[in-house]
Design an enzyme around this catalytic site. Structure first.
Site, PDB file in Angstrom:
ATOM      1  N   ARG A 104      -4.358  -2.103  -1.461  1.00 24.63           N
ATOM      2  CA  ARG A 104      -5.135  -1.430  -0.822  1.00 24.63           C
ATOM      3  C   ARG A 104      -6.367  -1.842  -0.303  1.00 24.63           C
ATOM      4  O   ARG A 104      -7.171  -2.455  -1.238  1.00 24.63           O
ATOM      5  CB  ARG A 104      -5.559   0.244  -1.746  1.00 24.63           C
ATOM      6  CG  ARG A 104      -5.745   1.265  -0.928  1.00 24.63           C
ATOM      7  CD  ARG A 104      -5.606   2.408  -2.023  1.00 24.63           C
ATOM      8  NE  ARG A 104      -6.414   2.371  -3.260  1.00 24.63           N
ATOM      9  CZ  ARG A 104      -7.047   3.425  -3.697  1.00 24.63           C
ATOM     10  NH1 ARG A 104      -7.060   4.755  -3.031  1.00 24.63           N
ATOM     11  NH2 ARG A 104      -7.667   3.376  -4.778  1.00 24.63           N
ATOM     12  N   THR A 108     -10.995  -0.114   4.398  1.00 26.73           N
ATOM     13  CA  THR A 108     -10.287   0.937   5.045  1.00 26.73           C
ATOM     14  C   THR A 108      -9.378   1.945   4.087  1.00 26.73           C
ATOM     15  O   THR A 108      -8.808   3.029   4.583  1.00 26.73           O
ATOM     16  CB  THR A 108      -9.245   0.338   6.005  1.00 26.73           C
ATOM     17  OG1 THR A 108      -8.172  -0.458   5.320  1.00 26.73           O
ATOM     18  CG2 THR A 108     -10.070  -0.375   7.078  1.00 26.73           C
ATOM     19  N   ASP A 200      -8.146   3.709 -12.897  1.00 28.16           N
ATOM     20  CA  ASP A 200      -7.403   2.686 -11.975  1.00 28.16           C
ATOM     21  C   ASP A 200      -6.330   2.616 -13.158  1.00 28.16           C
ATOM     22  O   ASP A 200      -6.103   1.812 -13.998  1.00 28.16           O
ATOM     23  CB  ASP A 200      -8.053   1.439 -11.964  1.00 28.16           C
ATOM     24  CG  ASP A 200      -7.239   0.439 -11.004  1.00 28.16           C
ATOM     25  OD1 ASP A 200      -7.796   0.301  -9.660  1.00 28.16           O
ATOM     26  OD2 ASP A 200      -5.970   0.136 -11.256  1.00 28.16           O
ATOM     27  N   ASP A 203      -5.329  -1.123 -13.697  1.00 27.57           N
ATOM     28  CA  ASP A 203      -6.034  -1.738 -14.693  1.00 27.57           C
ATOM     29  C   ASP A 203      -5.665  -1.356 -16.129  1.00 27.57           C
ATOM     30  O   ASP A 203      -5.973  -2.236 -16.965  1.00 27.57           O
ATOM     31  CB  ASP A 203      -7.695  -1.613 -14.282  1.00 27.57           C
ATOM     32  CG  ASP A 203      -8.289  -2.434 -13.197  1.00 27.57           C
ATOM     33  OD1 ASP A 203      -7.594  -3.626 -13.168  1.00 27.57           O
ATOM     34  OD2 ASP A 203      -9.143  -2.096 -12.429  1.00 27.57           O
TER      35      ASP A 203
HETATM   36  N1  URA Z   1      -5.179   4.376  -7.987  1.00 26.62           N
HETATM   37  C1  URA Z   1      -5.595   4.531  -9.054  1.00 26.62           C
HETATM   38  O1  URA Z   1      -5.057   3.577  -9.951  1.00 26.62           O
HETATM   39  N2  URA Z   1      -6.054   5.608  -9.603  1.00 26.62           N
HETATM   40  C2  URA Z   1      -6.484   6.538  -8.797  1.00 26.62           C
HETATM   41  O2  URA Z   1      -7.224   7.417  -9.222  1.00 26.62           O
HETATM   42  C3  URA Z   1      -6.107   6.426  -7.412  1.00 26.62           C
HETATM   43  C4  URA Z   1      -5.467   5.224  -6.939  1.00 26.62           C
END
Ligand code: URA
Length: 209
Positions: A104, A108, A200, A203
């Protein structure tokens, strides 16, 4: 919301709640994800075709049902999708696996492809695309677009968590692709994270933060 299946089995909801806790260790987050993936696969593959084979029990010969696991392709959107794969393959060990690498762009929030590898003869196979979080929908839309070029028999999308924005985006672009999720959370924040969410996912699975 059409074509969205919220898997609200109490066991799925229980494990998801434990994963949301910011104090959950990497170890327990990963273990819970693995268990959730198995439970979700059970629901998502409910309509998998079966065929009869002959088996001999200790008492007699009989015809009984089996699935053709290798007709299923689990496509992991790297990197977080990989966290779901193990559990899915535990339940369907014969499934084939595809990978699509998308990151990602932090500015953007658009998906940029860096890797794409699928099994052969995709036109004979049913695809289940996996990514724990359906947030903006950009990665999911890009992944499904690329996979459609290979003309598989069907495509489903599986995530742990989504939000109204993600569902709307994916369904707007690919209304033919059913979405399976454990929950539809409240909203996206300005950084593209789901609220309340679980942070995330990559992570937390890999312990990179
Ligand atoms: N990706 C993630 O890991 N967590 C989110 O909340 C959104 C996208």
């Amino acid at each position: 919301m059409n074509n969205v299946h919220v898997l609200d089995h109490p066991l799925i909801q229980h494990k998801l709640t434990l994963m949301r806790n910011k104090e959950a260790s990497t170890n327990s987050f990963r273990r819970l994800l693995n268990e959730l993936a198995m439970l979700m696969t059970y629901e998502v593959t409910r309509d998998t075709p079966t065929r009869e084979i002959e088996v001999e029990t200790p008492l007699e010969k009989t015809k009984q049902k089996v699935i053709d696991g290798k007709k299923l392709v689990f496509v992991s959107i790297l990197r977080a999708g990989t966290g779901i794969l193990d559990g899915m393959l535990t339940v369907v060990p014969g499934a084939r696996v595809g990978h699509i690498g998308l990151y990602r762009d932090p500015k953007t929030l658009m998906a940029v492809e860096y890797y794409f590898k699928m099994p052969q003869a995709m036109e004979d196979r049913d695809v289940i695309v996996v990514d724990p979080m359906l947030a903006t929908g950009n990665s999911a839309i890009a992944a499904v677009e690329r996979i459609k070029e290979m003309r598989p028999k069907s495509i489903k999308f599986v995530c742990l968590l989504t939000c109204p924005e993600g569902v709307k985006a994916l369904q707007g672009a690919h209304p033919d692709v059913p979405i399976y999720t454990a929950a539809i959370d409240r909203q996206l924040n300005e950084h593209g994270y789901i609220l309340p969410g679980l942070g995330d996912a990559g992570d937390r699975i890999f312990g990179t933060k």
